[in-house]
Structures are given as C-alpha cells and as structure tokens.
Design a protein around this motif. Structure first.
Motif, mmCIF file in Angstrom:
data_model
loop_
_atom_site.group_PDB
_atom_site.id
_atom_site.type_symbol
_atom_site.label_atom_id
_atom_site.label_comp_id
_atom_site.label_asym_id
_atom_site.label_seq_id
_atom_site.Cartn_x
_atom_site.Cartn_y
_atom_site.Cartn_z
ATOM 1 N N MET A 1 28.426 22.898 77.311
ATOM 2 C CA MET A 1 28.864 22.187 76.111
ATOM 3 C C MET A 1 30.135 22.802 75.516
ATOM 4 S SD MET A 1 25.142 21.551 74.337
ATOM 5 C CE MET A 1 25.854 21.223 72.747
ATOM 6 N N GLY A 2 30.588 23.915 76.079
ATOM 7 C CA GLY A 2 31.818 24.536 75.596
ATOM 8 C C GLY A 2 31.629 25.439 74.394
ATOM 9 N N THR A 3 30.461 26.036 74.264
ATOM 10 C CA THR A 3 30.191 26.951 73.161
ATOM 11 C C THR A 3 31.011 28.224 73.357
ATOM 12 O OG1 THR A 3 27.951 26.082 73.021
ATOM 13 C CG2 THR A 3 28.365 28.178 71.925
ATOM 14 N N PRO A 4 31.703 28.704 72.331
ATOM 15 C CA PRO A 4 32.493 29.916 72.462
ATOM 16 C C PRO A 4 31.643 31.134 72.866
ATOM 17 C CG PRO A 4 32.996 28.799 70.403
ATOM 18 C CD PRO A 4 31.815 28.111 71.011
ATOM 19 N N GLU A 5 32.220 32.037 73.624
ATOM 20 C CA GLU A 5 31.521 33.213 74.134
ATOM 21 C C GLU A 5 30.919 34.083 73.027
ATOM 22 O OE1 GLU A 5 30.769 34.526 77.200
ATOM 23 O OE2 GLU A 5 31.428 32.652 78.081
ATOM 24 N N ASP A 6 31.645 34.248 71.919
ATOM 25 C CA ASP A 6 31.151 35.133 70.865
ATOM 26 C C ASP A 6 29.958 34.547 70.091
ATOM 27 O OD1 ASP A 6 32.774 33.178 69.748
ATOM 28 O OD2 ASP A 6 33.359 34.446 68.056
ATOM 29 N N VAL A 7 29.670 33.279 70.318
ATOM 30 C CA VAL A 7 28.558 32.623 69.623
ATOM 31 C C VAL A 7 27.318 32.528 70.513
ATOM 32 C CG1 VAL A 7 27.865 30.452 68.528
ATOM 33 C CG2 VAL A 7 30.181 31.321 68.223
ATOM 34 N N LEU A 8 27.501 32.624 71.835
ATOM 35 C CA LEU A 8 26.396 32.398 72.766
ATOM 36 C C LEU A 8 25.200 33.312 72.514
ATOM 37 C CD1 LEU A 8 28.049 31.657 76.210
ATOM 38 C CD2 LEU A 8 26.579 30.185 74.871
ATOM 39 N N GLU A 9 25.420 34.565 72.323
ATOM 40 C CA GLU A 9 24.296 35.489 72.150
ATOM 41 C C GLU A 9 23.652 35.326 70.804
ATOM 42 O OE1 GLU A 9 22.966 37.157 74.647
ATOM 43 O OE2 GLU A 9 24.549 36.328 75.887
ATOM 44 N N GLY B 1 26.817 34.906 58.035
ATOM 45 C CA GLY B 1 28.194 34.953 58.492
ATOM 46 C C GLY B 1 28.605 33.785 59.361
ATOM 47 N N HIS B 2 29.895 33.825 59.740
ATOM 48 C CA HIS B 2 30.468 32.681 60.446
ATOM 49 C C HIS B 2 29.957 32.535 61.872
ATOM 50 C CE1 HIS B 2 33.139 35.943 61.709
ATOM 51 N NE2 HIS B 2 33.460 35.185 62.737
ATOM 52 N N GLN B 3 29.602 33.637 62.555
ATOM 53 C CA GLN B 3 29.081 33.515 63.919
ATOM 54 C C GLN B 3 27.705 32.854 63.926
ATOM 55 O OE1 GLN B 3 29.477 37.509 65.515
ATOM 56 N NE2 GLN B 3 30.984 36.692 66.970
ATOM 57 N N ALA B 4 26.860 33.197 62.970
ATOM 58 C CA ALA B 4 25.540 32.564 62.890
ATOM 59 C C ALA B 4 25.682 31.085 62.551
ATOM 60 C CB ALA B 4 24.687 33.269 61.840
ATOM 61 N N LEU B 5 26.624 30.776 61.681
ATOM 62 C CA LEU B 5 26.866 29.373 61.331
ATOM 63 C C LEU B 5 27.351 28.596 62.548
ATOM 64 C CD1 LEU B 5 26.999 27.181 59.183
ATOM 65 C CD2 LEU B 5 29.300 27.967 58.628
ATOM 66 N N ALA B 6 28.226 29.197 63.347
ATOM 67 C CA ALA B 6 28.707 28.550 64.569
ATOM 68 C C ALA B 6 27.567 28.378 65.578
ATOM 69 C CB ALA B 6 29.839 29.363 65.189
ATOM 70 N N ALA B 7 26.658 29.352 65.638
ATOM 71 C CA ALA B 7 25.520 29.253 66.556
ATOM 72 C C ALA B 7 24.600 28.106 66.157
ATOM 73 C CB ALA B 7 24.744 30.567 66.579
ATOM 74 N N VAL B 8 24.348 27.954 64.867
ATOM 75 C CA VAL B 8 23.513 26.849 64.386
ATOM 76 C C VAL B 8 24.189 25.517 64.711
ATOM 77 C CG1 VAL B 8 22.609 25.699 62.322
ATOM 78 C CG2 VAL B 8 22.330 28.152 62.594
ATOM 79 N N GLY B 9 25.468 25.438 64.477
ATOM 80 C CA GLY B 9 26.201 24.204 64.759
ATOM 81 C C GLY B 9 26.246 23.870 66.237
#
Length: 134
Positions: A126-134, A49-57
């Motif tokens: 680095m400004g990572t969105p809150e929903d991606v941090l965990e 999903g998109h949250q995991a993709l954002a976490a990798v990025g």
C-alpha cells in the motif's frame, strides 16, 4: 403462532417505516465505526506523536476493507435467511443461520493468523512509509 415484539413482517403492509427501522441500526453501526476511527486519530495525534498518527491512518484502509468484506458476507447470509423465512422453510433458515455463525467463527479465527502474517507485506504494497511500518 404468536409473533414476538421483535419480529417485523416485511412481506405485508406499508414498507417505508419498516425499511427505516431496518436501516437505522446499519446507519448507527457505520457512525460508530467512524467515531472509533476518529477517536484513534485523536488519541494517537494528541498523545503518541506523528508516527503513531501515520500508523493509524495507514492501517485504516486495510481495516475498512476487511470490515466491509465481512459486512458483505453478512448481508448475503441475511438475504438467504430472509428468502427462506419468506418461503416458510424453517429447516433451511436454521441451517443458513448456523452456517453463517460457523463461517464467521472460522473466518474470524483464520483472519487472526492471516493478519499477523500478511499485515506488514500488505502495508508495504500500500506504500506505507518505512518509519511507520513498525
């Protein structure tokens, strides 16, 4: 003294072939790192999903920073080793290689603990969105 088939004399003769032979493994290392990151993105985007993709990025830049710091340290150790090899100072070569190995083991172990403790604060900086941090 007999020279091993894996030894390359960079001090004598034409350099172009030797430099190319030396740089090819470095080029392939960079390509493998790129492919590894691409595989992470493909798998995360396709199956997680998109949250995991954002976490990798979001962690990619941090991982690349750490990898490049250690590549820089290893290049510095290679320069020192080459300098001592050229000066035919075998004891200094041995000490440099052993120091580089010990430094990499100590830094790698320390990096485990530093990474666990500082990953989240660094990602927040680095400004990572809150929903991606965990």
């Amino acid at each position: 003294m007999q020279r091993s088939k894996y030894e390359v004399d960079m001090c004598h003769g034409p350099l172009l072939k030797k430099i190319i032979a030396y740089s090819l493994p470095l080029i392939f290392t960079g390509l493998l790192q790129l492919l590894y990151n691409a595989a992470d993105i493909i798998v995360a985007g396709r199956f997680a999903g998109h949250q995991a993709l954002a976490a990798v990025g979001s962690t990619g830049a941090l991982i690349n920073l750490l990898v490049n710091v250690f590549i820089g340290l290893s290049v510095g150790a290679n320069v020192l080793t080459a300098n001592y090899i050229g000066a035919k100072q075998e004891k200094a070569v041995s000490e440099t290689v052993h120091t580089a190995i010990l430094t990499s083991l100590v830094c790698g172990t320390a990096l485990i603990f530093i990474g666990v403790l500082l990953a989240k604060p660094l990602l927040i900086l680095m400004g990572t969105p809150e929903d991606v941090l965990e």
